[in-house]
Design an enzyme around this catalytic site. Sequence first.
Site, mmCIF file in Angstrom:
data_model
loop_
_atom_site.group_PDB
_atom_site.id
_atom_site.type_symbol
_atom_site.label_atom_id
_atom_site.label_comp_id
_atom_site.label_asym_id
_atom_site.label_seq_id
_atom_site.Cartn_x
_atom_site.Cartn_y
_atom_site.Cartn_z
ATOM 1 N N HIS A 17 0.870 -1.183 0.000
ATOM 2 C CA HIS A 17 0.000 0.000 0.000
ATOM 3 C C HIS A 17 0.909 1.236 0.000
ATOM 4 C CE1 HIS A 17 -2.704 3.005 1.837
ATOM 5 N NE2 HIS A 17 -3.697 2.242 1.436
ATOM 6 N N ASP B 70 3.254 -4.285 8.067
ATOM 7 C CA ASP B 70 2.002 -3.550 7.871
ATOM 8 C C ASP B 70 0.868 -4.542 8.151
ATOM 9 O OD1 ASP B 70 -0.328 -2.464 6.929
ATOM 10 O OD2 ASP B 70 0.517 -1.695 5.062
ATOM 11 N N GLN C 199 -4.333 -5.055 7.116
ATOM 12 C CA GLN C 199 -5.343 -5.986 6.588
ATOM 13 C C GLN C 199 -5.270 -7.357 7.245
ATOM 14 O OE1 GLN C 199 -7.732 -5.015 4.762
ATOM 15 N NE2 GLN C 199 -7.013 -3.148 3.763
ATOM 16 N N LYS D 242 -10.422 -0.534 10.620
ATOM 17 C CA LYS D 242 -10.585 -1.732 9.788
ATOM 18 C C LYS D 242 -10.929 -2.957 10.635
ATOM 19 C CE LYS D 242 -7.225 -0.199 6.317
ATOM 20 N NZ LYS D 242 -8.077 0.340 5.263
ATOM 21 N N CYS E 132 -4.780 2.444 -3.657
ATOM 22 C CA CYS E 132 -3.546 2.995 -3.067
ATOM 23 C C CYS E 132 -2.388 2.010 -3.205
ATOM 24 C CB CYS E 132 -3.747 3.377 -1.602
ATOM 25 S SG CYS E 132 -5.048 4.557 -1.347
HETATM 26 N N1 C6P Z 1 -6.264 0.540 2.838
HETATM 27 C C1 C6P Z 1 -8.116 0.161 1.329
HETATM 28 O O1 C6P Z 1 -9.242 0.413 0.880
HETATM 29 P P1 C6P Z 1 -4.955 3.870 7.069
HETATM 30 O O2 C6P Z 1 -5.592 4.636 5.941
HETATM 31 O O3 C6P Z 1 -3.778 4.593 7.662
HETATM 32 O O4 C6P Z 1 -5.938 3.410 8.088
HETATM 33 O O5 C6P Z 1 -4.424 2.496 6.435
HETATM 34 C C2 C6P Z 1 -3.509 2.542 5.375
HETATM 35 C C3 C6P Z 1 -3.263 1.158 4.843
HETATM 36 C C4 C6P Z 1 -2.021 0.595 5.009
HETATM 37 N N2 C6P Z 1 -1.746 -0.653 4.589
HETATM 38 C C5 C6P Z 1 -2.682 -1.406 3.979
HETATM 39 C C6 C6P Z 1 -2.334 -2.794 3.565
HETATM 40 C C7 C6P Z 1 -3.963 -0.888 3.769
HETATM 41 O O6 C6P Z 1 -4.877 -1.637 3.167
HETATM 42 C C8 C6P Z 1 -4.252 0.434 4.189
HETATM 43 C C9 C6P Z 1 -5.598 1.050 3.927
HETATM 44 C C10 C6P Z 1 -7.623 0.965 2.503
HETATM 45 O O7 C6P Z 1 -7.411 -0.731 0.876
HETATM 46 C C11 C6P Z 1 -7.736 2.438 2.243
HETATM 47 S S1 C6P Z 1 -6.733 2.973 0.921
#
Ligand code: C6P
Length: 408
Positions: free
Chosen positions: A121, A197, A200, A223, A363
């Site tokens: 991401h 990370d 997910q 999430k 993203c």
């Molecule tokens: N992915 C998706 O629709 P934040 O925005 O900081 O809570 O998380 C960022 C992030 C980082 N790593 C991974 C693997 C992610 O999937 C995400 C967030 C969302 O896939 C929003 S773009």
Amino acid sequence: MFDAEKIRQDFPILDQVVNDEALVYLDNAATTQKPLSVLTALRDYYESDNANVHRGVHSLAERATAAYEASREKVRAFIHAKSTKEVLFTRGTTTSLNWVSKFAEQCLTKDDEILISIMEHHSNLVPWQQVANKTGATLKFVGIKNGQLDMEDLKNKLSAKTKFVSMTQVSNVLGCINPIKEIAQLAHQNGAYMVVDGAQSTPHMQIDVQDLDADFFAFSGHKMLGPTGIGVLYGKEELLNQMNPVEFGGEMIDFVYQDYSTWSELPWKFEAGTPNIAGSIGLGAAIDYLSALTMPAVEAHERQLMDYLMPKLRAIDGLTIYGPEDNANRSSVIAFNLEGLHPHDLATGLDMEGVAVRAGHHCAQPLIEVLETKVGATARASFYVYNTKADCDKFVEALLATKAFFSF
Ligand code: C6P
């Protein structure tokens, strides 16, 4: 006995009609819905205990501080960290990974390498580009093979020069589950730090940061049934001790003199200013909810849904599914494209049937490029504890209806 129908009753938002159809919410990788217990925790806090933390000695301040720190302990237990000193509250995964990148700036020189993967991401990519720009270190990418991480490529690219390996545990596009424990071992054998990370993975599977031997582990509350604006950075205590604070101001200091300051102890050294108190309490309530379900049961439920759904999807003519073939290595994220239809039109078509999915580059633009989607985007369905086999059926029906509508 895991009962998704019963779980749905805790999520009033799911009980609504969208475009004359009952809502089927399949955008959980973007953000999940919140159970009543989380909403109640937020409301209770503001109705009964609202005060700033770590400052006042009055009763409300003490109650707010106790609730805030109790949430930290819930997070510690949930990810099996050794100590609450290792649990930092942040705004979310993005902030957590940015903080780690600041530590990397402290450590790296131009001869060093950072190893990430092409499926990251942007949150686990752009901060590393910045580190590379500032320090002169080289940013390297592990590729994918058969819809998942190419471990041979990883082994080839890992060397004594690698100082940081930073990888997602579950891809938000491919849905594949990366073998973080093995990657951490390889990273450590080469003298590198392992950054994970967990955005997910944490919502969907049991996390044990000690067993993974992660040096840093990042995730977001929203999430995993919690509120937006709250997340966590786990770091091993000895590393957090070496790491400079990223933000400066109130709360994070011990003493402030005119010309210099000293820092508070862990974890507060990193938490400058008034934190997201309600958010952390909401996250604590979300953890209580997931813990009552138990994470192995959550994982088993989603696996059952995938085992039910994937053969039906694979039978649809013209549907390309990205990610691993084997469900055993797939979380509940499915990126797909329907031949001849732009994913935005596809997602709009599904929305007309009441089915909420995401469409775009998610993203993860470098990954989308490698996937050669032709349109630079995919549609994506992602599942959670309240999704049922009936949702899977509705999703398949809606796909077929959209396909028929565009008649090809
Ligand atoms: N992915 C998706 O629709 P934040 O925005 O900081 O809570 O998380 C960022 C992030 C980082 N790593 C991974 C693997 C992610 O999937 C995400 C967030 C969302 O896939 C929003 S773009």
